[in-house]
Scaffold this active site. Structure first.
Site, PDB file in Angstrom:
ATOM      1  N   ARG A  68     -54.702 -56.177 -37.777  1.00  0.00           N
ATOM      2  CA  ARG A  68     -53.311 -56.350 -37.329  1.00  0.00           C
ATOM      3  C   ARG A  68     -52.433 -57.112 -38.317  1.00  0.00           C
ATOM      4  O   ARG A  68     -51.418 -57.702 -37.942  1.00  0.00           O
ATOM      5  CB  ARG A  68     -53.240 -57.032 -35.960  1.00  0.00           C
ATOM      6  CG  ARG A  68     -53.917 -56.234 -34.868  1.00  0.00           C
ATOM      7  CD  ARG A  68     -53.417 -56.626 -33.499  1.00  0.00           C
ATOM      8  NE  ARG A  68     -54.176 -55.885 -32.511  1.00  0.00           N
ATOM      9  CZ  ARG A  68     -55.315 -56.313 -31.982  1.00  0.00           C
ATOM     10  NH1 ARG A  68     -55.815 -57.483 -32.331  1.00  0.00           N
ATOM     11  NH2 ARG A  68     -55.944 -55.586 -31.089  1.00  0.00           N
ATOM     12  N   LYS A 103     -40.468 -51.277 -45.100  1.00  0.00           N
ATOM     13  CA  LYS A 103     -40.910 -50.038 -44.445  1.00  0.00           C
ATOM     14  C   LYS A 103     -42.224 -49.603 -45.098  1.00  0.00           C
ATOM     15  O   LYS A 103     -42.294 -49.480 -46.330  1.00  0.00           O
ATOM     16  CB  LYS A 103     -39.875 -48.933 -44.619  1.00  0.00           C
ATOM     17  CG  LYS A 103     -38.739 -49.010 -43.629  1.00  0.00           C
ATOM     18  CD  LYS A 103     -37.887 -47.759 -43.704  1.00  0.00           C
ATOM     19  CE  LYS A 103     -36.749 -47.812 -42.694  1.00  0.00           C
ATOM     20  NZ  LYS A 103     -35.830 -46.666 -42.839  1.00  0.00           N
ATOM     21  N   GLU A 162     -31.978 -42.489 -56.183  1.00  0.00           N
ATOM     22  CA  GLU A 162     -31.810 -43.552 -55.177  1.00  0.00           C
ATOM     23  C   GLU A 162     -30.740 -44.547 -55.635  1.00  0.00           C
ATOM     24  O   GLU A 162     -30.061 -45.164 -54.814  1.00  0.00           O
ATOM     25  CB  GLU A 162     -33.135 -44.284 -54.920  1.00  0.00           C
ATOM     26  CG  GLU A 162     -34.242 -43.418 -54.314  1.00  0.00           C
ATOM     27  CD  GLU A 162     -34.078 -43.124 -52.812  1.00  0.00           C
ATOM     28  OE1 GLU A 162     -33.060 -43.537 -52.215  1.00  0.00           O
ATOM     29  OE2 GLU A 162     -34.971 -42.463 -52.254  1.00  0.00           O
ATOM     30  N   LYS A 215     -29.578 -53.149 -51.565  1.00  0.00           N
ATOM     31  CA  LYS A 215     -30.553 -52.832 -50.513  1.00  0.00           C
ATOM     32  C   LYS A 215     -30.845 -54.078 -49.660  1.00  0.00           C
ATOM     33  O   LYS A 215     -30.933 -53.999 -48.426  1.00  0.00           O
ATOM     34  CB  LYS A 215     -31.839 -52.270 -51.116  1.00  0.00           C
ATOM     35  CG  LYS A 215     -32.867 -52.048 -50.016  1.00  0.00           C
ATOM     36  CD  LYS A 215     -33.785 -50.894 -50.193  1.00  0.00           C
ATOM     37  CE  LYS A 215     -34.538 -50.676 -48.874  1.00  0.00           C
ATOM     38  NZ  LYS A 215     -35.618 -49.742 -48.960  1.00  0.00           N
ATOM     39  N   GLU A 225     -33.429 -51.002 -38.289  1.00  0.00           N
ATOM     40  CA  GLU A 225     -32.595 -49.800 -38.143  1.00  0.00           C
ATOM     41  C   GLU A 225     -32.207 -49.574 -36.689  1.00  0.00           C
ATOM     42  O   GLU A 225     -32.354 -48.485 -36.151  1.00  0.00           O
ATOM     43  CB  GLU A 225     -33.370 -48.590 -38.690  1.00  0.00           C
ATOM     44  CG  GLU A 225     -32.483 -47.538 -39.290  1.00  0.00           C
ATOM     45  CD  GLU A 225     -33.263 -46.486 -40.064  1.00  0.00           C
ATOM     46  OE1 GLU A 225     -33.973 -46.834 -41.016  1.00  0.00           O
ATOM     47  OE2 GLU A 225     -33.160 -45.315 -39.681  1.00  0.00           O
ATOM     48  N   ARG A 261     -28.933 -50.127 -41.356  1.00  0.00           N
ATOM     49  CA  ARG A 261     -29.960 -49.664 -42.292  1.00  0.00           C
ATOM     50  C   ARG A 261     -30.000 -48.140 -42.387  1.00  0.00           C
ATOM     51  O   ARG A 261     -30.422 -47.591 -43.406  1.00  0.00           O
ATOM     52  CB  ARG A 261     -31.333 -50.221 -41.879  1.00  0.00           C
ATOM     53  CG  ARG A 261     -32.392 -49.908 -42.915  1.00  0.00           C
ATOM     54  CD  ARG A 261     -33.672 -50.700 -42.722  1.00  0.00           C
ATOM     55  NE  ARG A 261     -34.589 -50.388 -43.801  1.00  0.00           N
ATOM     56  CZ  ARG A 261     -35.623 -51.123 -44.148  1.00  0.00           C
ATOM     57  NH1 ARG A 261     -35.902 -52.230 -43.486  1.00  0.00           N
ATOM     58  NH2 ARG A 261     -36.412 -50.762 -45.152  1.00  0.00           N
ATOM     59  N   ASN A 315     -30.393 -43.958 -45.377  1.00  0.00           N
ATOM     60  CA  ASN A 315     -30.946 -42.607 -45.231  1.00  0.00           C
ATOM     61  C   ASN A 315     -29.997 -41.544 -45.779  1.00  0.00           C
ATOM     62  O   ASN A 315     -30.250 -40.349 -45.601  1.00  0.00           O
ATOM     63  CB  ASN A 315     -31.251 -42.314 -43.757  1.00  0.00           C
ATOM     64  CG  ASN A 315     -32.296 -43.271 -43.203  1.00  0.00           C
ATOM     65  OD1 ASN A 315     -33.139 -43.738 -43.946  1.00  0.00           O
ATOM     66  ND2 ASN A 315     -32.220 -43.575 -41.915  1.00  0.00           N
ATOM     67  N   HIS A 317     -31.291 -38.277 -47.005  1.00  0.00           N
ATOM     68  CA  HIS A 317     -32.737 -38.209 -46.746  1.00  0.00           C
ATOM     69  C   HIS A 317     -33.143 -37.223 -45.658  1.00  0.00           C
ATOM     70  O   HIS A 317     -34.266 -36.725 -45.678  1.00  0.00           O
ATOM     71  CB  HIS A 317     -33.285 -39.604 -46.427  1.00  0.00           C
ATOM     72  CG  HIS A 317     -33.540 -40.401 -47.677  1.00  0.00           C
ATOM     73  ND1 HIS A 317     -32.534 -40.732 -48.549  1.00  0.00           N
ATOM     74  CD2 HIS A 317     -34.676 -40.908 -48.208  1.00  0.00           C
ATOM     75  CE1 HIS A 317     -33.036 -41.412 -49.563  1.00  0.00           C
ATOM     76  NE2 HIS A 317     -34.338 -41.532 -49.381  1.00  0.00           N
ATOM     77  N   HIS A 341     -35.936 -34.786 -46.664  1.00  0.00           N
ATOM     78  CA  HIS A 341     -37.235 -34.721 -45.986  1.00  0.00           C
ATOM     79  C   HIS A 341     -37.530 -33.309 -45.478  1.00  0.00           C
ATOM     80  O   HIS A 341     -38.692 -32.927 -45.348  1.00  0.00           O
ATOM     81  CB  HIS A 341     -37.295 -35.730 -44.839  1.00  0.00           C
ATOM     82  CG  HIS A 341     -37.465 -37.137 -45.322  1.00  0.00           C
ATOM     83  ND1 HIS A 341     -37.423 -38.237 -44.482  1.00  0.00           N
ATOM     84  CD2 HIS A 341     -37.684 -37.650 -46.556  1.00  0.00           C
ATOM     85  CE1 HIS A 341     -37.603 -39.339 -45.196  1.00  0.00           C
ATOM     86  NE2 HIS A 341     -37.758 -39.011 -46.456  1.00  0.00           N
ATOM     87  N   HIS A 353     -39.422 -36.538 -54.774  1.00  0.00           N
ATOM     88  CA  HIS A 353     -38.581 -37.141 -53.728  1.00  0.00           C
ATOM     89  C   HIS A 353     -37.149 -37.374 -54.227  1.00  0.00           C
ATOM     90  O   HIS A 353     -36.171 -37.017 -53.556  1.00  0.00           O
ATOM     91  CB  HIS A 353     -39.209 -38.452 -53.237  1.00  0.00           C
ATOM     92  CG  HIS A 353     -38.378 -39.167 -52.215  1.00  0.00           C
ATOM     93  ND1 HIS A 353     -38.106 -38.642 -50.968  1.00  0.00           N
ATOM     94  CD2 HIS A 353     -37.702 -40.350 -52.266  1.00  0.00           C
ATOM     95  CE1 HIS A 353     -37.332 -39.478 -50.292  1.00  0.00           C
ATOM     96  NE2 HIS A 353     -37.063 -40.518 -51.059  1.00  0.00           N
TER      97      HIS A 353
HETATM   98  N1  GLY Z   1     -35.618 -46.125 -47.833  1.00  0.00           N
HETATM   99  C1  GLY Z   1     -34.801 -46.389 -46.729  1.00  0.00           C
HETATM  100  C2  GLY Z   1     -34.998 -47.726 -46.118  1.00  0.00           C
HETATM  101  O1  GLY Z   1     -35.700 -48.543 -46.676  1.00  0.00           O
HETATM  102  O2  GLY Z   1     -34.502 -47.996 -45.055  1.00  0.00           O
END
Ligand code: GLY
Length: 379
Positions: free
Chosen positions: A130, A152, A199, A245, A255, A262, A266, A269, A273, A294
């Site tokens: 955990r 993330k 990015e 960021k 998010e 946040r 995206n 994205h 994706h 990507h």
């Molecule tokens: N790559 C998008 C984020 O970190 O929220």
């Protein structure tokens, strides 16, 4: 120059009320040396090493960690591609931790590699007993400016029909620190390096609301130096992108904001994706270059988002902004159109299956010409 003599930039990331959690992102040539200090608090450390990273950098990360005092294990992550970013790879890392007797009180995971390795090792660290701490040492531009920062972590889910659901399994697990050693960028192929710039353009599209309104103009003015991998220009690029960021993530770590927040990260994205797992798509005329990286998919996704913004609210400003973004992507060798896309209805199904959709409704992120972006729910 920092107190330990390693040159570079240090960007603090602060998350939660009263900055409940904070860590530093260090950027520069030689910052891997900081593993000595970071590892000193632990009895054991597992280095999860991307097979694409030059041996001398892995050896250096290992030596710095050893100087800190813990016993050390090395888990080689072979062939880091989206198809192997799965729970099987998480299981293998957890098995390496278990074999070396790692526990959540005295052990550390150190991820050295690109985004796939960082995401997978970060998730293994979140899940093993955990949660054990992780230090992210990103080695690609893309991982330095995006994947390694903000906590993330996760892997893809392979559905019974063989599709990949991107990052469907994961956790928020903030790192103890991020060490972005710019020497690693020299070893990247041109294609990987360019993919990272996608990015950066994405961040520039948001940057006016997060403290850096000049980032787009600066990126345009420095495009050639960035392609030539000039050290100090790259370090400045990474630092400015990490600052943007960090500012986004500080406001909305999980998010959850009803709009903006946040989710702005995206941008491009949802489309990316949907097209990234299609094995036949190539960034150019040559099918041998399939599938898309990507960052290439993100460049296409940002162009699609700018075109959507224009079609929802046509104006000369929006037209010119979409053209400006396409011109920048083209200058840095990223695709702005792609051949042989599946039918629109098929893409729409994939986009609605993206984990960012809510109850099947898409949340689109649209760029505005003043270098801000906004979220809108399924028009
Ligand atoms: N790559 C998008 C984020 O970190 O929220």
């Amino acid at each position: 120059m920092s107190p330990d003599g390693i040159p570079g930039h240090t960007i603090p990331v602060r998350i939660g009320a009263g900055s409940a959690m904070s860590y530093d992102v260090r950027i520069g040539s030689g910052v891997l040396g900081d593993l000595e200090r970071l590892a000193a608090a632990f009895a054991s450390a597992l280095l999860v090493a991307d097979s694409g990273v030059p041996d001398d950098l892995i050896d250096e990360a290992r030596a710095a960690t050893e100087r800190g005092g813990p016993s050390i294990g090395v888990h080689r992550f072979e062939r880091p591609i989206e198809r192997v970013k799965t729970t099987a790879s998480v299981h293998a890392i957890c098995a390496s931790l278990s074999e070396m007797g790692a526990d959540r009180s005295t052990s550390l995971v150190i991820a050295v590699g690109g985004g796939i390795v960082g995401d997978t090792a970060g998730f293994a660290a979140a899940a093993y007993q955990r949660g054990v701490p992780v230090v992210q040492c990103p080695t690609t531009l893309l991982a330095m400016v995006d994947a390694s920062v903000g906590g993330k972590t996760g892997v893809n889910l392979e559905t019974p029909d063989g599709r990949l659901r991107k990052n469907y399994i994961g956790a928020f697990h903030q790192p103890r620190a991020v060490l972005a050693d710019t020497r690693a960028i020299r070893s990247l192929s041109d294609r990987h390096h360019r993919a990272g710039l996608a990015e950066c353009v994405k961040h520039a599209c948001l940057s006016a609301a997060f403290g850096d309104p000049d980032l787009m103009a600066w990126t345009e003015a420095n495009a050639e130096a960035l392609l030539a991998r000039d050290d100090s220009t790259l370090a400045e690029l990474i630092a400015r992108n990490v600052r943007v960021k960090a500012a986004v993530v500080a406001e909305d770590e999980r998010e959850r904001a009803n709009s903006g927040g946040r989710a702005l990260l995206n941008l491009g994205h949802t489309f990316a994706h949907a097209i990234e797992p299609i094995p036949t798509l190539s960034p150019d005329e040559d099918s041998a270059h399939a599938p898309l990286h990507h960052g290439e998919a993100v460049a296409l996704g940002v162009c699609a988002a700018a075109a959507t913004a224009t079609s929802l609210d046509p104006s000369t400003d929006r037209d010119q902004y979409a053209a400006r973004l396409r011109a920048l992507f083209e200058r840095v060798g990223l695709p702005t159109q792609v051949r042989a896309l599946p039918p629109a209805e098929e893409l729409a199904v994939s986009m609605r299956a993206d984990k960012k959709a809510r109850a099947g409704r898409l949340r689109l992120v649209l760029p505005d010409p003043d270098q801000t972006a906004r979220t809108i729910d399924d028009p």
